[in-house]
Design a protein around this motif. Structure first.
Motif, PDB file in Angstrom:
ATOM      1  N   UNK A 198      71.188  35.708 -25.958  1.00 63.45           N
ATOM      2  CA  UNK A 198      70.197  36.735 -25.631  1.00 63.45           C
ATOM      3  C   UNK A 198      70.747  38.137 -25.847  1.00 63.45           C
ATOM      4  N   UNK A 199      72.006  38.336 -25.503  1.00 61.95           N
ATOM      5  CA  UNK A 199      72.593  39.668 -25.733  1.00 61.95           C
ATOM      6  C   UNK A 199      72.589  40.000 -27.212  1.00 61.95           C
ATOM      7  N   UNK A 200      73.027  39.069 -28.032  1.00 63.42           N
ATOM      8  CA  UNK A 200      73.068  39.313 -29.474  1.00 63.42           C
ATOM      9  C   UNK A 200      71.671  39.482 -30.056  1.00 63.42           C
ATOM     10  N   UNK A 209      63.714  30.443 -29.915  1.00 65.12           N
ATOM     11  CA  UNK A 209      63.588  31.736 -30.601  1.00 65.12           C
ATOM     12  C   UNK A 209      64.719  32.665 -30.177  1.00 65.12           C
ATOM     13  N   UNK A 210      65.018  32.688 -28.890  1.00 69.53           N
ATOM     14  CA  UNK A 210      66.066  33.575 -28.396  1.00 69.53           C
ATOM     15  C   UNK A 210      67.450  33.151 -28.886  1.00 69.53           C
ATOM     16  N   UNK A 211      67.671  31.857 -29.020  1.00 63.89           N
ATOM     17  CA  UNK A 211      68.954  31.367 -29.538  1.00 63.89           C
ATOM     18  C   UNK A 211      69.079  31.678 -31.023  1.00 63.89           C
ATOM     19  N   UNK A 223      68.060  45.796 -24.681  1.00 64.94           N
ATOM     20  CA  UNK A 223      69.032  45.915 -23.592  1.00 64.94           C
ATOM     21  C   UNK A 223      69.844  44.624 -23.515  1.00 64.94           C
ATOM     22  N   UNK A 224      70.870  44.546 -24.344  1.00 66.82           N
ATOM     23  CA  UNK A 224      71.639  43.323 -24.463  1.00 66.82           C
ATOM     24  C   UNK A 224      72.288  42.869 -23.170  1.00 66.82           C
ATOM     25  N   UNK A 263      76.022  26.056 -20.756  1.00 65.73           N
ATOM     26  CA  UNK A 263      74.756  26.458 -21.370  1.00 65.73           C
ATOM     27  C   UNK A 263      74.355  27.871 -20.943  1.00 65.73           C
ATOM     28  N   UNK A 264      74.559  28.207 -19.662  1.00 62.41           N
ATOM     29  CA  UNK A 264      74.211  29.541 -19.178  1.00 62.41           C
ATOM     30  C   UNK A 264      75.020  30.616 -19.915  1.00 62.41           C
ATOM     31  N   UNK A 265      76.300  30.357 -20.120  1.00 63.81           N
ATOM     32  CA  UNK A 265      77.148  31.329 -20.822  1.00 63.81           C
ATOM     33  C   UNK A 265      76.722  31.483 -22.279  1.00 63.81           C
ATOM     34  N   UNK A 266      76.444  30.366 -22.933  1.00 68.44           N
ATOM     35  CA  UNK A 266      76.084  30.398 -24.349  1.00 68.44           C
ATOM     36  C   UNK A 266      74.728  31.056 -24.579  1.00 68.44           C
ATOM     37  N   UNK A 267      73.723  30.661 -23.783  1.00 66.17           N
ATOM     38  CA  UNK A 267      72.403  31.244 -23.982  1.00 66.17           C
ATOM     39  C   UNK A 267      72.369  32.694 -23.516  1.00 66.17           C
TER      40      UNK A 267
END
Length: 225
Positions: free
Chosen positions: A89-91, A139-141, A193-194, A81-85
């Motif tokens: 957020x970067x995108x 929202x961030x996802x 700032x991705x 989950x940490x990697x995916x979210x």
């Protein structure tokens, strides 16, 4: 439109993932149908669906048992989950969010600030804070524009205690730190700032997993069977 069986599935799934119904708890058709005010036919379909999702284990002549996940499984899911979210957020930061979504993020932050301004965790504030947390993460996802991220995050959250709906509401300092993370993450997204948004979200969820691990015994009852 959802069928009754689908509605029951979603209700029970939410109760299992949020910890309302605990690992090791038995779910028997007759008393459960009576408690939910439904007939056994749609309930049976819901229980079969949840067993197919891996949340329940069928015990012949005894009904269903809410599956107990080992803490190693839960922490592994937190890593995913940490990697995916973080990627989401970067995108989202690189894509930019429309003004309406940015306003909703600011509203969510303000709601969290209002709750925590009391300086202590009140029982009546748990659900409002929980809703705020879910809205912010969703929202961030969604802002990533990548439907696969949304689907895979949802899959990782199908393990109890991993969902963004899970908040251990007993340590003010930890909740305050988590909400400070929210402010920094949203700030990075707004600044486009991705790289920073990704790292902040990864650390945010990683720390939540560590906190859960330290407190796992307090929320995971021992099965008497």
């Amino acid at each position: 439109m959802q069928t009754l069986s689908q509605k029951i599935t979603e209700q029970l799934r939410e109760e299992i993932l949020s910890g309302v119904r605990k690992p090791g708890q038995h779910l028997e058709e007759i008393p459960l149908a009576a408690a939910l005010g439904v007939s056994r036919t749609p309930l049976r379909g819901a229980l079969n669906a949840l067993a197919g999702q891996g949340l329940l284990v069928y015990l012949p002549k005894r009904g269903y048992l809410i599956r107990r996940f080992d803490i190693k499984d839960i922490i592994a899911a937190y890593e995913v989950r940490a990697s995916l979210e973080g990627l989401a957020c970067r995108l989202t930061a690189e894509n930019g969010l429309p003004a309406e979504k940015l306003a909703r993020l600011q509203q969510a932050l303000g709601e969290g600030d209002r709750i925590l301004a009391k300086g202590e965790l009140m029982a009546e504030d748990f659900e409002p804070y929980q809703r705020m947390n879910v809205v912010l993460h969703e929202i961030l996802i969604e802002g990533s524009g990548n439907p696969w991220i949304r689907d895979f995050v949802q899959r990782s959250q199908e393990i109890p205690y991993v969902s963004s709906r899970i908040i251990l509401w007993h340590d003010y300092a930890t909740i305050a730190r988590s909400h400070d993370d929210h402010h920094r993450i949203v700030d990075a997204v707004m600044r486009r700032e991705g790289w920073r948004a990704e790292n902040l979200m990864r650390e945010h969820i990683h720390y939540a997993g560590l906190f859960l691990q330290r407190n796992f015994e307090r929320i995971s009852p021992i099965d008497s069977d």
